[in-house]
Design an enzyme around this catalytic site. Structure first.
Site, mmCIF file in Angstrom:
data_model
loop_
_atom_site.group_PDB
_atom_site.id
_atom_site.type_symbol
_atom_site.label_atom_id
_atom_site.label_comp_id
_atom_site.label_asym_id
_atom_site.label_seq_id
_atom_site.Cartn_x
_atom_site.Cartn_y
_atom_site.Cartn_z
ATOM 1 N N ALA A 62 0.827 -1.205 0.000
ATOM 2 C CA ALA A 62 0.000 0.000 0.000
ATOM 3 C C ALA A 62 0.863 1.257 0.000
ATOM 4 C CB ALA A 62 -0.919 0.000 1.217
ATOM 5 N N GLY A 107 -0.079 -5.224 0.742
ATOM 6 C CA GLY A 107 -1.188 -5.290 -0.192
ATOM 7 C C GLY A 107 -0.824 -5.920 -1.516
ATOM 8 N N GLU A 110 -1.141 -9.500 -0.937
ATOM 9 C CA GLU A 110 -2.565 -9.801 -0.798
ATOM 10 C C GLU A 110 -3.247 -9.874 -2.160
ATOM 11 O OE1 GLU A 110 -4.062 -8.083 3.402
ATOM 12 O OE2 GLU A 110 -2.998 -6.601 2.170
ATOM 13 N N GLU A 130 3.068 -5.639 7.822
ATOM 14 C CA GLU A 130 2.251 -4.588 8.441
ATOM 15 C C GLU A 130 2.506 -4.422 9.943
ATOM 16 O OE1 GLU A 130 -0.079 -5.740 4.717
ATOM 17 O OE2 GLU A 130 1.204 -6.733 6.195
#
Length: 256
Positions: A62, A107, A110, A130
């Site tokens: 992200a 992300g 993911e 994270e």
């Protein structure tokens, strides 16, 4: 430009185009991915490849600057956007393949885990870091990772935030194949080739049966399997496949 959607024969190819920021995911890029998946779903493509531009990252995760100083409502909305877009890959009627070269973190990993399959170069690095920012994965990582590698291994990766190489990712089942190849599109094309000649209807039924196996008791899963195999027998592809076997020729499937 944040993404590029192209066709490569029977393949649809989504390339994340933010190489200068290691293909980091921001809201506009995630929305662009959403629109591209919708276009692929409406097309006649037989498989989807997802790549990252450049030679350093599939996606480094992200865009942290975008995440800072948002109120609770905005944080929740951003999380739900990522989850809903990545979930479109679960519902896609064709297989999706993430081609991981360089970093796939947070992300980015993911997104790769939401794909049906993952292939990686030996130099690839993967992780969900994270916790090192005081956060946890929010785009499906805590749910998809244990389904891929098991609870204990998932907890190790999520709670430590450590980054692993392609060899370890393959050994625990996070990636399906490690390929020594310089060109990501060629890697994805070669992996997808194993599916392209099969019946799209049969592969979809098979995928749905396996997906349900992870969420229902065995006896219910067997009923689902029986329902789907019964439907498969009613298709033109099944008639063609069995006739081709008897005739000792290659089948010509039409996805019907």
């Amino acid at each position: 430009m944040t993404i590029e959607l192209q066709r490569d024969g029977a393949l649809a190819v989504i390339t994340i185009e933010r190489a200068a920021s290691l293909n980091a995911l921001n809201a506009s890029l995630i929305e662009a991915i959403s629109g591209a998946i919708d276009e692929v779903a409406a097309s006649d493509a037989r498989a989807l490849l997802i790549l990252g531009a450049g030679n350093k990252a599939f996606s480094a995760g992200a865009d942290i600057k975008e995440l800072m100083n948002r109120d609770m409502r905005a944080q929740r909305s951003g999380t739900e956007l990522g989850q809903s877009v990545f979930a479109k890959l679960d519902r896609l009627n064709i297989p999706s393949i993430a081609v991981i070269h360089g970093y796939a973190l947070g992300g980015g990993l993911e997104l790769a885990m939401a794909c049906t399959f993952r292939v990686a170069t030996p130099q690839a690095k993967m992780g969900l870091p994270e916790v090192r920012l005081g956060l946890i994965p929010g785009y499906g990582g805590t749910q998809r990772l244990p389904r891929l590698v098991g609870e204990s291994r998932a907890l190790d990766l999520v709670m430590s935030g450590r980054v692993i190489d392609a060899a370890e990712a393959f050994s625990i089942g996070l990636v399906n194949q490690v390929v020594e190849a310089a060109e990501p599109l060629a890697m994805g094309r070669a992996f997808a080739a194993r599916f392209l000649d099969n019946s799209l209807t049969a592969t979809l039924f098979a995928r749905r049966a396996v997906q349900r196996a992870l969420s229902v008791p065995l006896d219910e899963g067997l009923k689902i399997e029986a329902d789907l195999v019964t439907l498969a027998f009613q298709t033109a592809d099944a008639n063609e496949g069995m006739a081709a076997f008897v005739d000792k020729r290659a089948p010509v499937f039409r996805g019907a």
